[in-house]
Design an enzyme around this catalytic site. Structure first.
Site, short mmCIF file in Angstrom:
data_model
loop_
_atom_site.label_atom_id
_atom_site.label_comp_id
_atom_site.label_asym_id
_atom_site.label_seq_id
_atom_site.Cartn_x
_atom_site.Cartn_y
_atom_site.Cartn_z
N ASP A 292 -8.15 -6.97 0.87
CA ASP A 292 -7.23 -7.12 2.00
C ASP A 292 -7.93 -6.62 3.25
OD1 ASP A 292 -5.76 -4.42 3.24
OD2 ASP A 292 -6.73 -4.10 1.31
N CYS B 224 -14.83 -27.25 9.24
CA CYS B 224 -13.54 -26.71 8.81
C CYS B 224 -12.48 -27.80 8.77
CB CYS B 224 -13.12 -25.59 9.75
SG CYS B 224 -11.54 -24.82 9.31
N CYS C 181 -8.59 -26.97 13.50
CA CYS C 181 -9.84 -27.70 13.73
C CYS C 181 -9.64 -29.21 13.68
CB CYS C 181 -10.89 -27.27 12.71
SG CYS C 181 -11.55 -25.61 13.03
N ASP D 169 0.86 -1.19 0.00
CA ASP D 169 0.00 0.00 0.00
C ASP D 169 0.89 1.23 0.00
OD1 ASP D 169 0.95 0.14 2.57
OD2 ASP D 169 -0.96 -0.27 3.54
N SER D 170 0.29 2.38 -0.21
CA SER D 170 1.09 3.59 -0.44
C SER D 170 1.45 4.35 0.82
CB SER D 170 0.30 4.54 -1.36
OG SER D 170 -0.85 5.04 -0.67
N GLY D 171 0.78 4.04 1.93
CA GLY D 171 0.93 4.83 3.14
C GLY D 171 -0.19 5.84 3.33
N GLN E 104 -11.12 7.65 -5.82
CA GLN E 104 -11.63 8.32 -4.63
C GLN E 104 -12.90 9.11 -5.00
OE1 GLN E 104 -10.90 7.98 -1.57
NE2 GLN E 104 -8.86 7.04 -1.48
N GLY F 200 -11.21 4.76 -0.05
CA GLY F 200 -12.10 5.64 0.68
C GLY F 200 -13.36 4.98 1.17
N HIS G 50 -6.63 -20.79 11.73
CA HIS G 50 -8.04 -21.05 11.45
C HIS G 50 -8.68 -19.89 10.69
CE1 HIS G 50 -12.24 -22.14 11.84
NE2 HIS G 50 -12.44 -20.90 12.26
N CYS H 160 -9.13 -27.05 8.55
CA CYS H 160 -7.82 -26.46 8.84
C CYS H 160 -7.08 -27.28 9.90
CB CYS H 160 -7.97 -25.00 9.30
SG CYS H 160 -8.44 -24.77 11.03
#
Length: 378
Positions: free
Chosen positions: A270, A308, A313, A91-93, A193, A220, A339, A310
């Protein structure tokens, strides 16, 4: 440009595709675990890959402050530094600067703020953000933007958006043109934006299309606005975005939010939620979330989620995980994180399969009904 988007199938507005990047292929819709300091907390890269992660997110703002972009560059870039061979998005900050509202000053040049590490004054301009991301050598760099607060008047949102668009030009020039004949390590995405205003979102998108960037993000959102407002913005904005470029919704979010955005044509996501919730004992299941710290789990021999598959689990009970939480054991955070990330990444796999099979609407309806029928988490 090295990045390329391949569209495989559609189901309504939803898309099943692949993003071909410098360090490999990203199956979309995709969720990117957040590795703020070059690590997804409590996880090794091998574990992440085993869970199905194609890409992780690194944080430009925090890596710039610690350990510093020059050091990471000297040591071979972020991939080598963190021992991760697959794609990385940085990401850009801009969002971190947005979160420092009381410690920052925004001008046309960029932003000056007080470092949360040592209190010193730090400058971050579009050119600075590009220089850091070039040093990190990520596959996907994000344009430095002015994240519009919510609520904002039309005039406030317009001023913020127009500043972001001017900064996007400077980002493009620094990332591509100033590199000369030296190849860039990846490619640059722009960020749409405009707050909650359809005309401003369209103007932002039009400005970014002039730059011909290989991918676009919707920024945004997830900044406090009501869910109906967020969905309206997506419904007004996403259909106008190029069909041959990946579409990234930044910072979202809950599993329900991801499903809703996939239905509206978003490809990439994300959020810190699965890892942060794991460290706080909040775990995702097919039938709603649970708080593993609650006394109700003290003698429960069952897994977090019987549906699940995983590692957690398959091997550990709710009773044991609650015990680890009560004792503040590091293993508890690791098992919870395994998990939650499995839940998110498996959701993305099932969404991809549903789109390819032309049954996304039915899948989404069943998934949301089961999750929403659960009682609130105490």
């Amino acid at each position: 440009m090295t990045l390329r988007y391949e569209l495989i199938a559609t189901d309504g507005a939803a898309r099943r595709g692949r993003v071909h990047a410098t360090h490999g292929t990203i199956e979309t819709p995709a969720f990117m675990p957040v590795g703020t300091y070059g690590t997804v907390k409590a996880m090794t890269p091998e574990e992440l890959e085993g869970l199905g992660a194609d890409i992780v997110l690194g944080n430009t703002f925090h890596l710039m402050l610690r350990p510093g972009a020059d050091l990471i560059d000297e040591l071979g870039g972020l991939h080598r530094f963190m021992h991760w061979s697959r794609p990385i998005l940085t990401d850009s900050g801009g969002f971190q600067v947005f979160s420092l509202a009381k410690m920052r000053k925004i001008t046309e040049e960029g932003v000056r703020f007080r470092s949360p590490v040592d209190g010193s004054e730090v400058r971050l301009t579009p050119e600075d953000s590009m220089a850091v991301q070039l040093a990190l050598r990520s596959d996907i760099a994000m344009a430095f933007d002015d994240c519009t607060a919510w609520p904002a008047t039309h005039a406030e949102a317009e001023a913020s958006m127009q500043r972001s668009m001017r900064w996007a030009v400077r980002c493009r020039d620094r990332y591509y043109r100033d590199a000369g004949e030296k190849p860039t390590p990846g490619d640059l995405f722009g960020i749409v934006q405009g707050g909650m205003y359809a005309d401003l979102r369209r103007a932002s998108l039009d400005a970014l299309l002039q730059l011909d960037l290989p991918g676009l993000a919707v920024g945004g959102l997830a900044v406090g606005e009501p869910e109906p407002e967020r969905l309206r913005v997506l419904e007004e904005t996403v259909p106008l975005m190029p069909v041959d470029r990946p579409r990234y919704l930044m910072g979202v979010g809950r599993p329900e939010d991801i499903v809703a955005a996939v239905l509206r044509g978003i490809d990439m996501f994300d959020c810190v939620m699965p890892t942060r919730h794991a460290r706080n004992g909040r775990l995702f299941t097919a039938t709603g979330d649970i708080n593993i710290r609650n006394a109700a789990h003290q003698r429960d021999p069952g897994p977090i989620d019987p549906e699940c598959a995983c590692y957690t689990c398959r091997n550990y009970s709710r009773a044991y995980l609650r015990h680890l939480e009560r004792c503040n054991e590091i293993l508890g955070a690791r098992l919870n994180t395994i998990h939650n990330l499995h839940f998110y990444l498996d959701l993305m796999r099932r969404l991809r399969e549903a789109i390819e099979g032309g049954r996304l609407e039915a899948f989404a309806r069943d998934f949301l009904a089961r999750r929403q029928s659960a009682p609130p988490v105490a």
